[in-house]
Design a protein around this motif. Structure first.
Motif, mmCIF file in Angstrom:
data_model
loop_
_atom_site.group_PDB
_atom_site.id
_atom_site.type_symbol
_atom_site.label_atom_id
_atom_site.label_comp_id
_atom_site.label_asym_id
_atom_site.label_seq_id
_atom_site.Cartn_x
_atom_site.Cartn_y
_atom_site.Cartn_z
ATOM 1 N N SER A 1 4.895 1.231 -19.724
ATOM 2 C CA SER A 1 3.632 0.171 -19.516
ATOM 3 C C SER A 1 3.745 -0.415 -17.970
ATOM 4 O O SER A 1 2.752 -0.794 -17.566
ATOM 5 C CB SER A 1 3.410 -0.842 -20.529
ATOM 6 O OG SER A 1 4.713 -1.620 -20.774
ATOM 7 N N TRP A 2 5.056 -0.472 -17.632
ATOM 8 C CA TRP A 2 5.216 -0.991 -16.282
ATOM 9 C C TRP A 2 4.822 -0.131 -15.144
ATOM 10 O O TRP A 2 4.531 -0.742 -14.018
ATOM 11 C CB TRP A 2 6.813 -1.224 -15.942
ATOM 12 C CG TRP A 2 7.410 -2.288 -16.723
ATOM 13 C CD1 TRP A 2 7.202 -2.512 -18.329
ATOM 14 C CD2 TRP A 2 8.352 -3.335 -16.367
ATOM 15 N NE1 TRP A 2 7.789 -3.822 -18.612
ATOM 16 C CE2 TRP A 2 8.665 -4.328 -17.235
ATOM 17 C CE3 TRP A 2 8.756 -3.766 -14.942
ATOM 18 C CZ2 TRP A 2 9.439 -5.360 -17.167
ATOM 19 C CZ3 TRP A 2 9.690 -4.708 -14.908
ATOM 20 C CH2 TRP A 2 10.066 -5.618 -16.230
ATOM 21 N N LYS A 3 4.346 0.835 -15.298
ATOM 22 C CA LYS A 3 3.549 1.736 -14.233
ATOM 23 C C LYS A 3 4.590 1.773 -12.844
ATOM 24 O O LYS A 3 4.050 1.510 -11.901
ATOM 25 C CB LYS A 3 2.265 1.353 -14.087
ATOM 26 C CG LYS A 3 1.253 1.518 -15.083
ATOM 27 C CD LYS A 3 -0.151 1.036 -14.957
ATOM 28 C CE LYS A 3 -1.152 1.118 -16.122
ATOM 29 N NZ LYS A 3 -2.345 0.668 -15.488
ATOM 30 N N LEU A 4 5.847 2.254 -13.211
ATOM 31 C CA LEU A 4 6.725 2.133 -12.117
ATOM 32 C C LEU A 4 6.369 2.975 -10.897
ATOM 33 O O LEU A 4 6.757 2.769 -9.631
ATOM 34 C CB LEU A 4 8.034 2.403 -12.444
ATOM 35 C CG LEU A 4 8.732 1.364 -13.501
ATOM 36 C CD1 LEU A 4 10.130 1.670 -14.032
ATOM 37 C CD2 LEU A 4 8.899 -0.174 -12.569
ATOM 38 N N ALA A 5 5.744 4.069 -11.333
ATOM 39 C CA ALA A 5 5.162 4.929 -10.315
ATOM 40 C C ALA A 5 4.367 4.485 -9.270
ATOM 41 O O ALA A 5 4.316 5.024 -8.347
ATOM 42 C CB ALA A 5 4.560 6.220 -10.891
ATOM 43 N N GLU A 6 3.685 3.120 -9.620
ATOM 44 C CA GLU A 6 2.890 2.534 -8.550
ATOM 45 C C GLU A 6 3.488 1.393 -8.345
ATOM 46 O O GLU A 6 2.742 0.404 -7.510
ATOM 47 C CB GLU A 6 1.563 2.224 -9.517
ATOM 48 C CG GLU A 6 0.615 3.558 -9.997
ATOM 49 C CD GLU A 6 -0.451 3.434 -10.879
ATOM 50 O OE1 GLU A 6 -0.786 2.052 -11.094
ATOM 51 O OE2 GLU A 6 -1.025 3.970 -11.427
ATOM 52 N N ALA A 7 4.896 0.989 -8.374
ATOM 53 C CA ALA A 7 5.205 -0.256 -8.119
ATOM 54 C C ALA A 7 5.441 -0.637 -6.724
ATOM 55 O O ALA A 7 5.494 0.514 -5.835
ATOM 56 C CB ALA A 7 6.448 -0.447 -8.881
ATOM 57 N N THR A 8 5.314 -1.793 -6.379
ATOM 58 C CA THR A 8 5.883 -2.233 -4.954
ATOM 59 C C THR A 8 7.148 -2.487 -4.546
ATOM 60 O O THR A 8 7.710 -3.082 -5.576
ATOM 61 C CB THR A 8 4.787 -3.431 -4.488
ATOM 62 O OG1 THR A 8 3.509 -2.945 -4.558
ATOM 63 C CG2 THR A 8 5.037 -3.778 -3.008
ATOM 64 N N TRP A 9 7.684 -1.886 -3.625
ATOM 65 C CA TRP A 9 9.346 -2.283 -3.529
ATOM 66 C C TRP A 9 9.359 -3.328 -2.238
ATOM 67 O O TRP A 9 8.557 -3.093 -1.369
ATOM 68 C CB TRP A 9 9.964 -0.771 -3.109
ATOM 69 C CG TRP A 9 9.830 0.328 -3.871
ATOM 70 C CD1 TRP A 9 9.089 0.901 -4.350
ATOM 71 C CD2 TRP A 9 11.157 0.480 -4.845
ATOM 72 N NE1 TRP A 9 9.312 1.945 -5.320
ATOM 73 C CE2 TRP A 9 10.569 1.784 -5.676
ATOM 74 C CE3 TRP A 9 12.503 0.232 -4.964
ATOM 75 C CZ2 TRP A 9 11.253 2.290 -6.572
ATOM 76 C CZ3 TRP A 9 13.202 0.833 -5.792
ATOM 77 C CH2 TRP A 9 12.672 1.740 -6.495
ATOM 78 N N VAL A 10 9.953 -4.354 -2.534
ATOM 79 C CA VAL A 10 10.137 -5.544 -1.788
ATOM 80 C C VAL A 10 11.585 -5.701 -1.276
ATOM 81 O O VAL A 10 12.479 -5.897 -2.317
ATOM 82 C CB VAL A 10 9.468 -6.782 -2.131
ATOM 83 C CG1 VAL A 10 9.757 -7.846 -1.205
ATOM 84 C CG2 VAL A 10 8.017 -6.456 -2.541
ATOM 85 N N LEU A 11 11.920 -5.540 -0.076
ATOM 86 C CA LEU A 11 13.353 -5.415 0.351
ATOM 87 C C LEU A 11 13.632 -7.013 0.825
ATOM 88 O O LEU A 11 12.831 -7.317 1.673
ATOM 89 C CB LEU A 11 13.791 -4.564 1.259
ATOM 90 C CG LEU A 11 13.496 -3.105 0.905
ATOM 91 C CD1 LEU A 11 13.647 -2.049 1.926
ATOM 92 C CD2 LEU A 11 14.062 -2.623 -0.494
ATOM 93 N N SER A 12 14.801 -7.429 0.751
ATOM 94 C CA SER A 12 15.238 -8.743 1.264
ATOM 95 C C SER A 12 16.282 -8.092 2.676
ATOM 96 O O SER A 12 17.338 -7.474 2.349
ATOM 97 C CB SER A 12 16.178 -9.579 0.552
ATOM 98 O OG SER A 12 15.277 -9.829 -0.495
ATOM 99 N N HIS A 13 15.994 -8.715 3.774
ATOM 100 C CA HIS A 13 16.815 -8.539 5.060
ATOM 101 C C HIS A 13 17.305 -9.937 5.660
ATOM 102 O O HIS A 13 16.297 -10.630 5.817
ATOM 103 C CB HIS A 13 16.045 -7.478 5.864
ATOM 104 C CG HIS A 13 16.604 -7.385 7.361
ATOM 105 N ND1 HIS A 13 17.862 -6.551 7.321
ATOM 106 C CD2 HIS A 13 16.504 -7.807 8.498
ATOM 107 C CE1 HIS A 13 18.329 -6.616 8.392
ATOM 108 N NE2 HIS A 13 17.245 -7.274 9.463
ATOM 109 N N ILE A 14 18.426 -10.059 6.051
ATOM 110 C CA ILE A 14 18.809 -10.942 7.075
ATOM 111 C C ILE A 14 18.676 -10.645 8.387
ATOM 112 O O ILE A 14 19.557 -9.555 8.858
ATOM 113 C CB ILE A 14 20.109 -11.611 6.505
ATOM 114 C CG1 ILE A 14 19.970 -12.030 4.932
ATOM 115 C CG2 ILE A 14 20.696 -12.835 7.561
ATOM 116 C CD1 ILE A 14 21.459 -12.927 4.520
ATOM 117 N N ASP A 15 18.031 -11.042 9.087
ATOM 118 C CA ASP A 15 18.050 -10.933 10.646
ATOM 119 C C ASP A 15 18.767 -12.084 11.250
ATOM 120 O O ASP A 15 18.489 -13.431 11.448
ATOM 121 C CB ASP A 15 16.482 -11.133 11.013
ATOM 122 C CG ASP A 15 16.109 -10.901 12.474
ATOM 123 O OD1 ASP A 15 17.287 -10.089 13.004
ATOM 124 O OD2 ASP A 15 15.223 -11.030 13.085
#
Length: 678
Positions: free
Chosen positions: A578-592
């Protein structure tokens, strides 16, 4: 009689050991195996003040060479130091880390040893630059013996061409390179023994040089000449530290087996043969090695020596890979791109960045110095300094780690110090004439390592202040839950107890939380492969905010990492359809990381602005701004000099990103960048 399965397993193990031993011969022993080409000629020259090839001097020189092999290489490195591997890793940094773990309650001692390990690693890189340059140059110059008409203008371009080919082949891995170079070095060591045997047989008196008292008599009767000669004698053991650094590539047993059965007998026999040749023909002092064969065979020997000296570079190059990875793991260097080149040995790696850097510096050294004679003065100082640092750590390990008695440790220190301290002192005299080169390289690398270590420490302090634990994050929203919105967001984050910066930033900005939130940790196991069925581990988080889970994906060090596919497989395994991971958004954290310019961070005020990273992937930059008069303007976060802050920020910019990021869907991948001024 053992069953067929047991016999088959035994045969497989023997074949594996034989293959690793042959590869180790082609990678780890090239440097020390080519020493007979030039060491006796260098000793007799002693900085252009020639030593007369009298029988007493010859016995003393050959005795010194043989016993330095016995004590420094055989006894110290092959017998003792190779036992001090740190989870299969070798090199001076691994030794320093092992000592720090074993020595407890002695903070000053462990701090000094860690600093010594860093400096030793920096010196090793200096040697890794000099060895390929001088080896290839000396090989090409050796062609002038049978072909004196070769012009000088050809030497440098030819050397650079060979070096280019050598560094290009590194991408195929030490195992494949070793399989090519191994047979060549086996032929080389066999040749060393074969060309020496007739001279030893015709003049067996040279066997008296096996007694160490001839080396002592040489030092007593001619102390000044003997002291200067030590600066050249050390050339016989350059490459000993590479045996320890390369233990991660092949293991202890193959290196020990090759040393005792192939390398040591061939080297000792060749030095005895050169000594016997000098006893019978003192005029051979102009080139004690190539005069071992009749003149008609000299061209063939020169070609073989050329191949061997090219192989010699492989020992320090592969050792540099291992030490660079260790320094990166310990936080002394930024993240490096590492390619594993073997499915069975975790230590067989290729580092593209380190390979490129080494090639560039080696090429500059070859171009600037131009010939091996000018480079020879730079050879030895880095090696003898590494010897002393390794001995200091070995003594600490034997006393506090292996629990030796104090008398045994003192005795070991006395034996090694009696040889290594004079070697070090003799090479100190080389600093004005070229010894400055490895010191300059080591000093530059030490600046980078100490700056990175210090900058990373302050970044960790900043993260500790700004990031909150998962429990605090969930507790903050239990009383007033955020608005839930449809959708699934996956936040790659390696820590199980803290909140990704990207999740906290998005929640604060939108005052909402997706219906489904996955915190994803990606781990590497110390095995080549992990069964896909056992790759995923799920932890459901219990709180008043439903729909938050933590998934861990564990890979072997050689496994391909298709993160979206493995997340989908985990969803099927744990009932997350039910999570529909194939359509999930990926959000990465980055330290600049950026260098502060007269301002400091604001502890409370944040402003988030959107910028474009590339057409398919959005990037949100979280910046911190301060307002107020100049008198109220704060100072930079870290008390570092301006040039150090700039160096750290530039180094952070070139830190490698994890390779698994390439598998993420670019059209559904966002990156939230947290800017930290330092």
């Amino acid at each position: 009689m053992p069953p067929p399965s047991v016999r088959s397993c035994s045969v497989t193990k023997r074949k594996g050991l034989a293959g690793l031993s042959l590869a180790a011969l082609g990678v780890a022993f090239g440097d020390i195996g080519t020493s007979p080409l030039y060491v006796i000629r260098a000793v007799l020259g002693v900085h252009s003040g020639a030593v007369d090839p009298t029988p007493a001097n010859i016995y003393g020189i050959i005795s010194a060479l043989i016993w330095i092999l016995f004590v420094v290489v055989t006894f110290k490195y092959v017998t003792l130091v190779l036992r001090a591997d740190n989870d299969g890793e070798g090199g001076i940094i691994a030794l320093a880390t092992l000592v720090r773990e074993r020595v407890t309650g002695r903070r000053k001692l462990t701090s000094a040893l860690i600093f010594g390990g860093m400096f030793g690693a920096a010196l090793f890189f200096g040697d890794a630059v000099i060895t390929p340059a001088i080896s290839v140059l000396s090989a090409i110059e050796g062609l002038r013996v049978p072909f004196p008409e070769i012009p000088s203008a050809v030497i440098v371009p030819a050397a650079l061409t060979i070096l280019t080919l050598l560094f290009v082949t590194q991408r195929f891995g030490t195992a494949k390179v070793g399989r090519v170079f191994g047979p060549a070095m086996l032929i080389w060591f066999t040749t060393l023994a074969v060309i020496a045997l007739p001279h030893v047989a015709s003049n067996p008196r040279i066997l008296l040089a096996l007694s160490p008292h001839y080396a002592v008599l040489f030092a007593i009767h001619q102390p000044f000449i003997a002291f200067l000669a030590l600066g050249a004698v050390v050339l016989a053991v350059t490459g000993a530290e590479a045996l320890y650094a390369d233990i991660a590539h092949f293991g202890r047993r193959p290196i020990q087996l090759v040393w005792f059965t192939v390398a040591l007998p061939a080297l000792v026999l060749n030095y005895l043969g050169q000594g016997a040749n000098l006893l019978s023909h003192p005029q051979a002092a102009r080139d004690p090695f190539f005069t071992l064969v009749p003149e008609r065979f000299a061209p063939l020997l020169v070609v073989l020596a050329t191949v061997a000296t090219v192989v010699a570079s492989e020992a320090v190059i592969s050792g540099a890979y291992s030490i660079a990875r260790q320094a990166s793991r310990l936080g002394y260097l930024p993240h490096l791109r590492v390619r594993h080149t073997s499915a069975t040995a975790a230590g067989q790696i290729y580092l593209p960045g380190v390979n490129t850097m080494l090639f560039c510096v080696v090429a500059v050294v070859v171009f600037v110095f131009g010939d091996s004679e000018r480079l020879s003065a730079a050879y030895g100082l880095a090696v003898t300094t590494d010897f002393l640092l390794t001995t200091a750590m070995l003594l600490a390990l034997t006393r506090y780690g292996w629990k030796w008695r104090a008398g045994a440790t003192i005795g070991l220190g006395a034996i090694l110090g009696a040889i290594e301290l004079p070697l070090f002192a003799a090479n100190i005299a080389k600093i004005p004439t070229g010894g400055w080169l490895p010191l300059f390289i080591a000093g530059a690398l030490m600046l980078v390592m100490t700056t990175w270590r210090r900058g990373e420490f302050h970044i960790k302090l900043i993260r500790a202040q700004r990031e909150e634990t998962l429990a605090d994050f969930l507790g903050r929203y239990e009383a007033r839950p955020p608005r839930r919105v449809p959708g699934t967001i996956i936040y790659p984050h390696s820590f199980q107890q803290s909140v990704p910066f990207a999740l906290r930033a998005q929640t604060q900005l939108s005052a909402s939380l997706p219906d489904h939130v996955m915190l994803l940790a990606i781990k590497t196991a110390p095995t080549p492969h992990v069964d896909p069925a056992e790759r995923a581990t799920l932890r459901r988080i219990t709180s008043d905010l439903p729909g938050i889970i933590h998934l861990t994906l564990t890979y072997g060090f050689i496994d391909n990492r298709d993160i979206p596919a493995d997340v989908s497989a985990a969803a099927a395994k744990f009932g997350l359809a039910s999570w529909k991971l194939a359509e999930a958004t990926w959000v990465l954290s980055h330290i600049d990381v950026r260098r502060a310019r007269g301002t400091r961070r604001c502890p409370r005020q944040s402003e988030y602005t959107a910028t474009q990273e590339r057409p398919a992937t959005q990037k949100y930059s979280a910046t911190r701004e301060c307002s107020g008069t100049r008198e109220n303007a704060p100072t930079p976060i870290a008390p570092m000099a301006a040039w150090r802050r700039k160096l750290f920020a530039e180094t952070a910019r070139h830190s490698a990103s994890p390779a698994w990021r390439e598998s993420l869907p670019a059209e559904r991948t966002l990156e939230i960048s947290h800017t930290v001024a330092i």
